[in-house]
Write a protein that holds these residues in place. Sequence first.
Motif, PDB file in Angstrom:
ATOM      1  N   LEU A   1     -13.886  -5.611  -9.495  1.00  0.00           N
ATOM      2  CA  LEU A   1     -15.258  -5.365  -9.079  1.00  0.00           C
ATOM      3  C   LEU A   1     -15.459  -3.853  -8.988  1.00  0.00           C
ATOM      4  N   ASP A   2     -16.478  -3.357  -9.659  1.00  0.00           N
ATOM      5  CA  ASP A   2     -16.711  -1.913  -9.730  1.00  0.00           C
ATOM      6  C   ASP A   2     -17.211  -1.394  -8.382  1.00  0.00           C
ATOM      7  N   ILE A   3     -16.352  -0.639  -7.713  1.00  0.00           N
ATOM      8  CA  ILE A   3     -16.677  -0.030  -6.422  1.00  0.00           C
ATOM      9  C   ILE A   3     -16.346   1.453  -6.513  1.00  0.00           C
ATOM     10  N   GLY A   4     -17.257   2.289  -6.065  1.00  0.00           N
ATOM     11  CA  GLY A   4     -17.045   3.727  -6.152  1.00  0.00           C
ATOM     12  C   GLY A   4     -16.990   4.386  -4.790  1.00  0.00           C
ATOM     13  N   LEU A   5     -16.445   5.586  -4.745  1.00  0.00           N
ATOM     14  CA  LEU A   5     -16.425   6.395  -3.533  1.00  0.00           C
ATOM     15  C   LEU A   5     -17.301   7.617  -3.753  1.00  0.00           C
TER      16      LEU A   5
ATOM     17  N   ALA B   1      -6.385  -3.260   3.233  1.00  0.00           N
ATOM     18  CA  ALA B   1      -5.531  -2.481   2.337  1.00  0.00           C
ATOM     19  C   ALA B   1      -6.164  -1.127   2.026  1.00  0.00           C
ATOM     20  N   ALA B   2      -7.476  -1.121   1.812  1.00  0.00           N
ATOM     21  CA  ALA B   2      -8.170   0.136   1.534  1.00  0.00           C
ATOM     22  C   ALA B   2      -8.074   1.082   2.720  1.00  0.00           C
ATOM     23  N   GLU B   3      -8.255   0.543   3.923  1.00  0.00           N
ATOM     24  CA  GLU B   3      -8.170   1.380   5.115  1.00  0.00           C
ATOM     25  C   GLU B   3      -6.768   1.965   5.279  1.00  0.00           C
ATOM     26  N   LEU B   4      -5.756   1.153   5.034  1.00  0.00           N
ATOM     27  CA  LEU B   4      -4.381   1.641   5.136  1.00  0.00           C
ATOM     28  C   LEU B   4      -4.095   2.733   4.117  1.00  0.00           C
ATOM     29  N   ALA B   5      -4.696   2.632   2.930  1.00  0.00           N
ATOM     30  CA  ALA B   5      -4.473   3.656   1.908  1.00  0.00           C
ATOM     31  C   ALA B   5      -4.923   5.026   2.399  1.00  0.00           C
TER      32      ALA B   5
ATOM     33  N   LEU C   1      -9.501  12.428  -0.418  1.00  0.00           N
ATOM     34  CA  LEU C   1      -9.371  12.463  -1.871  1.00  0.00           C
ATOM     35  C   LEU C   1      -8.003  11.954  -2.325  1.00  0.00           C
ATOM     36  N   THR C   2      -6.982  12.204  -1.538  1.00  0.00           N
ATOM     37  CA  THR C   2      -5.650  11.734  -1.889  1.00  0.00           C
ATOM     38  C   THR C   2      -5.564  10.210  -1.849  1.00  0.00           C
ATOM     39  N   GLY C   3      -6.193   9.615  -0.847  1.00  0.00           N
ATOM     40  CA  GLY C   3      -6.136   8.157  -0.717  1.00  0.00           C
ATOM     41  C   GLY C   3      -7.180   7.410  -1.518  1.00  0.00           C
ATOM     42  N   GLU C   4      -8.138   8.120  -2.106  1.00  0.00           N
ATOM     43  CA  GLU C   4      -9.283   7.485  -2.764  1.00  0.00           C
ATOM     44  C   GLU C   4      -8.889   6.449  -3.811  1.00  0.00           C
ATOM     45  N   ARG C   5      -8.078   6.844  -4.780  1.00  0.00           N
ATOM     46  CA  ARG C   5      -7.800   5.949  -5.906  1.00  0.00           C
ATOM     47  C   ARG C   5      -7.020   4.715  -5.463  1.00  0.00           C
ATOM     48  N   THR C   6      -6.039   4.903  -4.597  1.00  0.00           N
ATOM     49  CA  THR C   6      -5.270   3.748  -4.134  1.00  0.00           C
ATOM     50  C   THR C   6      -6.165   2.787  -3.353  1.00  0.00           C
ATOM     51  N   ALA C   7      -7.026   3.331  -2.495  1.00  0.00           N
ATOM     52  CA  ALA C   7      -7.941   2.481  -1.723  1.00  0.00           C
ATOM     53  C   ALA C   7      -8.867   1.693  -2.644  1.00  0.00           C
ATOM     54  N   LEU C   8      -9.428   2.372  -3.641  1.00  0.00           N
ATOM     55  CA  LEU C   8     -10.351   1.696  -4.557  1.00  0.00           C
ATOM     56  C   LEU C   8      -9.630   0.713  -5.464  1.00  0.00           C
ATOM     57  N   ASN C   9      -8.386   1.022  -5.830  1.00  0.00           N
ATOM     58  CA  ASN C   9      -7.621   0.076  -6.652  1.00  0.00           C
ATOM     59  C   ASN C   9      -7.451  -1.261  -5.937  1.00  0.00           C
TER      60      ASN C   9
ATOM     61  N   VAL D   1       0.836  -1.200   0.000  1.00  0.00           N
ATOM     62  CA  VAL D   1       0.000   0.000   0.000  1.00  0.00           C
ATOM     63  C   VAL D   1       0.875   1.257   0.000  1.00  0.00           C
ATOM     64  N   ARG D   2       1.949   1.230   0.782  1.00  0.00           N
ATOM     65  CA  ARG D   2       2.843   2.386   0.832  1.00  0.00           C
ATOM     66  C   ARG D   2       3.469   2.650  -0.540  1.00  0.00           C
ATOM     67  N   ARG D   3       3.891   1.568  -1.227  1.00  0.00           N
ATOM     68  CA  ARG D   3       4.470   1.744  -2.570  1.00  0.00           C
ATOM     69  C   ARG D   3       3.446   2.340  -3.535  1.00  0.00           C
ATOM     70  N   ALA D   4       2.211   1.891  -3.422  1.00  0.00           N
ATOM     71  CA  ALA D   4       1.164   2.394  -4.320  1.00  0.00           C
ATOM     72  C   ALA D   4       0.904   3.881  -4.067  1.00  0.00           C
ATOM     73  N   LEU D   5       0.883   4.279  -2.812  1.00  0.00           N
ATOM     74  CA  LEU D   5       0.684   5.697  -2.487  1.00  0.00           C
ATOM     75  C   LEU D   5       1.852   6.546  -2.970  1.00  0.00           C
ATOM     76  N   GLU D   6       3.067   6.049  -2.764  1.00  0.00           N
ATOM     77  CA  GLU D   6       4.247   6.789  -3.229  1.00  0.00           C
ATOM     78  C   GLU D   6       4.213   6.966  -4.737  1.00  0.00           C
ATOM     79  N   GLU D   7       3.777   5.927  -5.440  1.00  0.00           N
ATOM     80  CA  GLU D   7       3.666   6.011  -6.899  1.00  0.00           C
ATOM     81  C   GLU D   7       2.658   7.074  -7.307  1.00  0.00           C
ATOM     82  N   ASP D   8       1.530   7.151  -6.557  1.00  0.00           N
ATOM     83  CA  ASP D   8       0.454   8.068  -6.927  1.00  0.00           C
ATOM     84  C   ASP D   8       0.749   9.506  -6.513  1.00  0.00           C
ATOM     85  N   LEU D   9       1.449   9.684  -5.399  1.00  0.00           N
ATOM     86  CA  LEU D   9       1.719  11.035  -4.908  1.00  0.00           C
ATOM     87  C   LEU D   9       2.865  11.718  -5.642  1.00  0.00           C
ATOM     88  N   GLY D  10       3.741  10.940  -6.265  1.00  0.00           N
ATOM     89  CA  GLY D  10       4.848  11.548  -6.983  1.00  0.00           C
ATOM     90  C   GLY D  10       5.749  12.354  -6.067  1.00  0.00           C
TER      91      GLY D  10
END
Length: 284
Positions: free
Chosen positions: A273-277, A56-60, A97-105, A13-22
Motif C-alpha cells: 500500500l503506497d504510504i509516504g512520509l 513496527a513502524a513506530e519501533l523503526a 530520516l534514518t528510520g523513515e524507509r524501514t518504517a514505511l517498508n 525491525v531491529r534486523r531491518a534497521l541493521e541492514e539499512d544502517l550498514g
Amino acid sequence: MQSLPRLVIEPAVRRALEEDLGLAGDITADAVIPPDHHSSVVMAARKPGVVAGLDAAELAFTLVDPSIRLTRHADDGTAIAAGDIIATVTGPSRALLTGERTALNFLGHLSGIATVTAGVVRAVAGTGAAIVCTRKTTPGLRALEKYAVRAGGGGNHRFSLADAVLIKDNHIAIAGSIATAIRRAKENAGHMVKIEVEVDTLAQLEEAMAEGVDAVLLDNMSPETLRRAVEIVSGRAITEASGGITPETAGDVAKAGVDLISIGWLTHSAPVLDIGLDYRDATG
C-alpha cells in the motif's frame, strides 16, 4: 485489535534497521542535517486501503532514537482513504530520516496484506465462509504478516509445522495411501493435536472421512465439486477450500458451503500500500 507483543516485533525491525544502517550509519542525514534540528512529519496514504503495522513502524523510529514520538490518527484494521494521515511523527530530524524507509517498508507491506485480505473478506460476506492465510510467508516475517491478515478481517491457518497435522499430497504419496497416513498420524499425534488431510478428488475425500479427521482441505475443486464435497462431509469435519482462489471466484467458492477458504497470495503476493512520509515543519 490486539497488538503483537513487542518481543515478537522488535527482532524483525531491529534486523531491518541493521541492514539499512550498514557499518557507518546514515551518512547522508548526518552530513546534511544539523544534530540539534527537530521536525514534525506525517505518514499519509497515497491510495485507499486498510492500515496494519503501526507498531513496527513506530519501533523503526524509536529504536533509532527513543525520544521520537508517534501519534496515531488511525489504528491497525482501520480503512483509510487516499490522502488520509495515518500518523504524525516528531523528534530529531536525523533520526526521523534514518528510520523513515524501514518504517514505511513495514507499514506499506503489512497494510498491503490487510488491504487485499479485506477485499476478499468483502467478496464472501454473508456466506459464512472465513478467509484464512497459509504458511506462504516471507521468512522472518510470518507473525507480522499473519497479524496483517487479521487486521484485514481474515484469520490464520497454521503458524508452524508444530501447530497441527496437515497431511498433503506428498505425505500421502510417500505413506502409500490416505488411510495409512491418517492412521500413522493418529498413532503419533498428541491428544491436543488436530488432523487435517488434503484431497483432490471426491474418492479421496470418502477415504479420508472413513478414517475420521478433524478437517479436510479440498484442493483445486470447482464450486460444484465443492458443494458435493460439503454434502459428503455433512458437518463431520471442517471443510477448507484452496487452490487459485481470487477475489472474483471467492464468492462462488464460499457459496458452495465450505467453512474456510485458504489463500496463499494474501501474504506472498499482496502489493504494497503506497504510504509516504511528508515533512511538515521544524519543531525547534
